[in-house]
Design a protein around this motif. Structure first.
Motif, PDB file in Angstrom:
ATOM      1  N   ILE A   1       0.827  -1.199   0.000  1.00  0.00           N
ATOM      2  CA  ILE A   1       0.000   0.000   0.000  1.00  0.00           C
ATOM      3  C   ILE A   1       0.863   1.251   0.000  1.00  0.00           C
ATOM      4  O   ILE A   1       0.587   2.223  -0.727  1.00  0.00           O
ATOM      5  CB  ILE A   1      -0.976  -0.036   1.194  1.00  0.00           C
ATOM      6  CG1 ILE A   1      -2.018  -1.135   0.963  1.00  0.00           C
ATOM      7  CG2 ILE A   1      -1.646   1.320   1.405  1.00  0.00           C
ATOM      8  CD1 ILE A   1      -2.874  -1.438   2.177  1.00  0.00           C
ATOM      9  N   CYS A   2       1.934   1.249   0.794  1.00  0.00           N
ATOM     10  CA  CYS A   2       2.846   2.399   0.808  1.00  0.00           C
ATOM     11  C   CYS A   2       3.431   2.651  -0.573  1.00  0.00           C
ATOM     12  O   CYS A   2       3.498   3.803  -1.042  1.00  0.00           O
ATOM     13  CB  CYS A   2       3.969   2.171   1.813  1.00  0.00           C
ATOM     14  SG  CYS A   2       3.511   2.420   3.539  1.00  0.00           S
ATOM     15  N   ALA A   3       3.870   1.590  -1.239  1.00  0.00           N
ATOM     16  CA  ALA A   3       4.485   1.748  -2.554  1.00  0.00           C
ATOM     17  C   ALA A   3       3.490   2.306  -3.561  1.00  0.00           C
ATOM     18  O   ALA A   3       3.813   3.209  -4.349  1.00  0.00           O
ATOM     19  CB  ALA A   3       5.037   0.411  -3.041  1.00  0.00           C
ATOM     20  N   ALA A   4       2.260   1.785  -3.549  1.00  0.00           N
ATOM     21  CA  ALA A   4       1.258   2.270  -4.498  1.00  0.00           C
ATOM     22  C   ALA A   4       0.887   3.722  -4.223  1.00  0.00           C
ATOM     23  O   ALA A   4       0.706   4.517  -5.156  1.00  0.00           O
ATOM     24  CB  ALA A   4       0.020   1.388  -4.431  1.00  0.00           C
ATOM     25  N   LEU A   5       0.769   4.085  -2.957  1.00  0.00           N
ATOM     26  CA  LEU A   5       0.471   5.477  -2.611  1.00  0.00           C
ATOM     27  C   LEU A   5       1.587   6.396  -3.096  1.00  0.00           C
ATOM     28  O   LEU A   5       1.329   7.471  -3.658  1.00  0.00           O
ATOM     29  CB  LEU A   5       0.274   5.604  -1.099  1.00  0.00           C
ATOM     30  CG  LEU A   5      -1.034   5.033  -0.535  1.00  0.00           C
ATOM     31  CD1 LEU A   5      -0.959   4.925   0.985  1.00  0.00           C
ATOM     32  CD2 LEU A   5      -2.225   5.883  -0.952  1.00  0.00           C
ATOM     33  N   TRP A   6       2.840   5.983  -2.899  1.00  0.00           N
ATOM     34  CA  TRP A   6       3.975   6.803  -3.352  1.00  0.00           C
ATOM     35  C   TRP A   6       3.961   6.937  -4.877  1.00  0.00           C
ATOM     36  O   TRP A   6       4.180   8.027  -5.409  1.00  0.00           O
ATOM     37  CB  TRP A   6       5.287   6.179  -2.876  1.00  0.00           C
ATOM     38  CG  TRP A   6       6.482   6.970  -3.311  1.00  0.00           C
ATOM     39  CD1 TRP A   6       7.057   8.022  -2.681  1.00  0.00           C
ATOM     40  CD2 TRP A   6       7.235   6.760  -4.518  1.00  0.00           C
ATOM     41  NE1 TRP A   6       8.125   8.506  -3.401  1.00  0.00           N
ATOM     42  CE2 TRP A   6       8.259   7.749  -4.538  1.00  0.00           C
ATOM     43  CE3 TRP A   6       7.159   5.863  -5.575  1.00  0.00           C
ATOM     44  CZ2 TRP A   6       9.186   7.840  -5.578  1.00  0.00           C
ATOM     45  CZ3 TRP A   6       8.068   5.961  -6.608  1.00  0.00           C
ATOM     46  CH2 TRP A   6       9.073   6.934  -6.602  1.00  0.00           C
ATOM     47  N   GLU A   7       3.680   5.836  -5.567  1.00  0.00           N
ATOM     48  CA  GLU A   7       3.631   5.887  -7.028  1.00  0.00           C
ATOM     49  C   GLU A   7       2.588   6.884  -7.532  1.00  0.00           C
ATOM     50  O   GLU A   7       2.740   7.462  -8.603  1.00  0.00           O
ATOM     51  CB  GLU A   7       3.315   4.490  -7.583  1.00  0.00           C
ATOM     52  CG  GLU A   7       4.467   3.506  -7.502  1.00  0.00           C
ATOM     53  CD  GLU A   7       4.088   2.128  -7.996  1.00  0.00           C
ATOM     54  OE1 GLU A   7       4.998   1.339  -8.324  1.00  0.00           O
ATOM     55  OE2 GLU A   7       2.879   1.813  -8.064  1.00  0.00           O
ATOM     56  N   HIS A   8       1.542   7.099  -6.752  1.00  0.00           N
ATOM     57  CA  HIS A   8       0.460   7.990  -7.170  1.00  0.00           C
ATOM     58  C   HIS A   8       0.547   9.360  -6.510  1.00  0.00           C
ATOM     59  O   HIS A   8      -0.436  10.091  -6.451  1.00  0.00           O
ATOM     60  CB  HIS A   8      -0.895   7.343  -6.886  1.00  0.00           C
ATOM     61  CG  HIS A   8      -1.225   6.244  -7.852  1.00  0.00           C
ATOM     62  ND1 HIS A   8      -0.613   5.019  -7.810  1.00  0.00           N
ATOM     63  CD2 HIS A   8      -2.084   6.203  -8.913  1.00  0.00           C
ATOM     64  CE1 HIS A   8      -1.086   4.255  -8.785  1.00  0.00           C
ATOM     65  NE2 HIS A   8      -1.984   4.954  -9.469  1.00  0.00           N
ATOM     66  N   GLY A   9       1.729   9.695  -6.000  1.00  0.00           N
ATOM     67  CA  GLY A   9       1.982  11.055  -5.579  1.00  0.00           C
ATOM     68  C   GLY A   9       1.600  11.403  -4.157  1.00  0.00           C
ATOM     69  O   GLY A   9       1.541  12.591  -3.803  1.00  0.00           O
ATOM     70  N   ALA A  10       1.352  10.417  -3.323  1.00  0.00           N
ATOM     71  CA  ALA A  10       1.066  10.698  -1.920  1.00  0.00           C
ATOM     72  C   ALA A  10       2.360  10.868  -1.142  1.00  0.00           C
ATOM     73  O   ALA A  10       3.425  10.349  -1.527  1.00  0.00           O
ATOM     74  CB  ALA A  10       0.226   9.584  -1.317  1.00  0.00           C
ATOM     75  N   ASP A  11       2.282  11.597  -0.048  1.00  0.00           N
ATOM     76  CA  ASP A  11       3.380  11.733   0.923  1.00  0.00           C
ATOM     77  C   ASP A  11       3.160  10.644   1.970  1.00  0.00           C
ATOM     78  O   ASP A  11       2.216  10.710   2.760  1.00  0.00           O
ATOM     79  CB  ASP A  11       3.325  13.128   1.554  1.00  0.00           C
ATOM     80  CG  ASP A  11       4.456  13.369   2.547  1.00  0.00           C
ATOM     81  OD1 ASP A  11       4.976  12.398   3.111  1.00  0.00           O
ATOM     82  OD2 ASP A  11       4.788  14.542   2.780  1.00  0.00           O
ATOM     83  N   VAL A  12       4.018   9.620   1.975  1.00  0.00           N
ATOM     84  CA  VAL A  12       3.724   8.389   2.716  1.00  0.00           C
ATOM     85  C   VAL A  12       4.674   8.209   3.899  1.00  0.00           C
ATOM     86  O   VAL A  12       5.894   8.327   3.749  1.00  0.00           O
ATOM     87  CB  VAL A  12       3.842   7.151   1.798  1.00  0.00           C
ATOM     88  CG1 VAL A  12       3.364   5.905   2.528  1.00  0.00           C
ATOM     89  CG2 VAL A  12       3.057   7.348   0.515  1.00  0.00           C
ATOM     90  N   THR A  13       4.098   7.870   5.060  1.00  0.00           N
ATOM     91  CA  THR A  13       4.878   7.482   6.231  1.00  0.00           C
ATOM     92  C   THR A  13       4.412   6.108   6.700  1.00  0.00           C
ATOM     93  O   THR A  13       3.215   5.877   6.890  1.00  0.00           O
ATOM     94  CB  THR A  13       4.706   8.483   7.383  1.00  0.00           C
ATOM     95  OG1 THR A  13       5.151   9.772   6.957  1.00  0.00           O
ATOM     96  CG2 THR A  13       5.513   8.054   8.600  1.00  0.00           C
TER      97      THR A  13
END
Length: 605
Positions: A351-363
């Motif tokens: 989920i973190c990787a997919a969020l990052w791929e779509h431009g989210a700021d992920v922690t």
């Protein structure tokens, strides 16, 4: 001491040694000489039986364990005809042989490992019941009645009638609760064995348990590991199948294998009638209340089926989006948003990787250490000898690979796994150094035995890296450590006071024991009666003792009559569905099934 115990000089070839041991073992069994038979085992030895002797999944240890098993099972089992099925081999002082034999009830296969002092490991597994063989190969159904038959009904008409009457005019002998991969595989087995059964699934279509997960989900296990019974994936199937492709396959498989299957059917209660020896299973079938009265109920709700949704102070005050990973819709809606993912195992990384791929700021919030293994290394060093094109070229079929894996008793499996993960550590040491330099807390399991033992012991605590770890190592996915203390209107606050601004919080906090579903549907008393599902009792993290020797409650009789559990990954759904189906078939046909070593309950959840 009987003559059977006297050992001759060590035979000259591996095949001769294997044949000699089998002949002496069979002679001792035929003579009902339990002392002689148990003396043929090494002092440190293990016998794993999958239904053939025990009508259970049971591993015994040492000569005393062998003697106990035989004392409880030998007379009823009536084993005979022990023989090798291919030439025995030897490596590092251990002779290995593939065997087959018969019992009073069925035909069995197995595997034997011999050391100088006797048998080190023995696997015995029931494969079919005499007189109730599946309709395969030369026994396959004809499919048509030649000639002229007045009022003949077509195959489609017969199927339609069956679907209309099952659960109404005709009651199933078995109800399988849950129509994911496990329920579908078991339903196919029961169908082929002629056991009247019904799989009930709350979703709209077979495969929805995969179809409705986050959109970037793919299998992390390879195709050779994931075949379903009877119908393997085609040879051009991708190594790692996307979840929607798996969903479509399961839907197609259900139809082709003629699995009796209700969709939009949610079980609302299951009550055991001890006088009638049957269940009353109430189903909401697309708004219609139907009461089924099977003799057996199988919970196939998934080993990772009941979400652990935490309860933190302030969750009701949080103004953003929050959900468990099982409900994560995918990354699309969160571009430009601040995302906090609580957890650091497989789902969290995906989920973190997919969020990052779509431009989210992920922690990512790492609450405890996690074992990481790179996919390529796991496929090569961990699975390559059993489940790969390399394995197939060496003659290791899926069935043979399953039996090789099953032949290693859980007690000594770490001895086989530790060297694998030492080799992986050496191969990828630069990767692990970068990951740990980024602050990621990594472990290899309590004893260094890696992913498979973590899975078998606790079903959690690992990630098969398919790319997300690189984002952690280079800082693209930010790391935070510790436990969540509370939520505010727009943040997650950790126990050390760290405050993480958040527009969305994903709780990748895992799943509870399958007996949680029993509590929901059959009551807490029944759930406590059967106890915790999964785990070996290894006394490692999240797997409390005492030692069980087998997976708690899975694929075998439980303390509640007529209640069974079936779950696990695709490999386990394929392999262990056979043993569960054979146990249910034997009961359906009225065979005697004296259970040896019914599991005690030590943990309730």
């Amino acid at each position: 001491m009987t003559q059977t115990v006297d050992r001759p000089a060590r035979a000259g070839t591996p095949q001769a040694r294997a044949e000699d041991w089998l002949a002496r073992f069979e002679a001792a069994l035929a003579a009902r000489d339990i002392e002689a038979a148990s003396a043929l085992f090494a002092v440190d030895s293990y016998w794993r039986d999958l239904v053939s002797f025990t009508w259970n999944l049971k591993t015994v240890e040492g000569r005393d364990g062998v003697a106990s098993l035989l004392g409880g099972c030998l007379e009823a089992t009536g084993p005979s005809g022990f023989r090798t099925t291919e030439p025995a081999t030897e490596a590092d002082g251990v002779t290995e042989a593939w065997i087959e034999f018969e019992t009073a009830a069925g035909r069995a296969k197995g595997h034997l490992r011999l050391k100088e002092e006797g048998a080190w490991t023995l696997l015995t597994s029931l494969r079919e019941l005499k007189g109730f063989e599946e309709s395969q190969r030369e026994r396959r159904p004809k499919g048509v009645e030649h000639g002229v038959v007045r009022g003949r009904r077509s195959w489609a008409e017969k199927r339609a009638e069956e679907q209309e009457t099952l659960g109404y005019d005709r009651q199933p002998y078995v109800v399988v609760i849950g129509g994911g991969q496990g329920g579908i595989a078991l339903g196919a087995r029961l169908r082929q064995l002629g056991v009247p059964s019904l799989v009930v699934e709350r979703n709209d279509r077979p495969g929805d348990s995969w179809r409705k997960r986050y959109k970037n989900l793919c299998l992390h296990d390879p195709v050779w590991y994931d075949h379903l019974p009877y119908l393997p994936f085609p040879e051009n199937w991708p190594v790692f199948a996307p979840k929607d492709k798996i969903a479509d396959w399961l839907e197609m498989y259900t139809r082709l294998m003629e699995v009796p299957y209700w969709t939009r059917s949610a079980v609302t209660s299951a009550v055991w009638d001890d006088d009638a020896k049957q269940w009353h299973v109430t189903v909401d079938r697309d708004g219609e209340q139907v009461v089924l009265t099977p003799r057996h109920v199988v919970f196939a709700t998934g080993m990772s089926g009941k979400p652990n949704l935490p309860s933190f102070p302030g969750m009701d005050e949080f103004e953003g989006d929050q959900h468990h990973s099982s409900q994560h819709p995918g990354p699309d809606a969160y571009a430009g948003k601040k995302a906090v993912v609580v957890g650091s195992n497989n789902s969290a990384h995906d989920i973190c990787a997919a969020l990052w791929e779509h431009g989210a700021d992920v922690t990512m919030v790492q609450r405890s250490s996690t074992h990481i293994v790179k996919s390529d290394s796991l496929m090569d060093l961990g699975l390559g000898d059993l489940y790969s094109e390399r394995a197939l070229a060496a003659g290791v079929t899926t069935e043979k690979a399953d039996l090789i894996f099953a032949s290693i008793p859980y007690r000594i499996m770490p001895e086989f796994q530790i060297p694998v993960y030492q080799a992986i550590h050496e191969r990828d040491k630069d990767f692990y150094a970068r990951l740990e330099a980024a602050g990621f807390k990594h472990d290899w399991g309590d004893d260094g035995s890696g992913l498979f033992m973590k899975y078998l012991r606790r079903g959690s605590g690992y990630y098969i890296d398919v790319g997300a770890s690189e984002l952690v190592a280079n800082g693209s996915i930010k790391l935070a450590h510790g436990q969540v203390d509370r939520l505010t209107a727009n943040s997650v606050v950790l126990s050390d006071g760290t405050e993480l601004e958040a527009d969305v919080v994903v709780y990748a906090t895992g799943y509870g024991s399958m007996n949680g579903w029993v509590a929901d549907l059959a009551g807490q008393e029944t759930a406590d009666k059967v106890g915790k599902c999964w785990g070996l009792g290894s006394e490692t993290t999240k797997d409390p003792g005492p030692w069980e020797g087998e997976q708690r409650n899975m694929w075998k009789p439980t303390q509640q009559e007529g209640l069974w559990f079936h779950g696990g990954n695709l490999h386990q759904s394929r392999h262990y569905s056979l043993y569960l189906a054979l146990q249910l078939k034997a009961r359906f046909e009225g065979l005697e099934t004296p259970v040896y070593g019914l599991q005690d309950v030590h943990h309730l959840s």
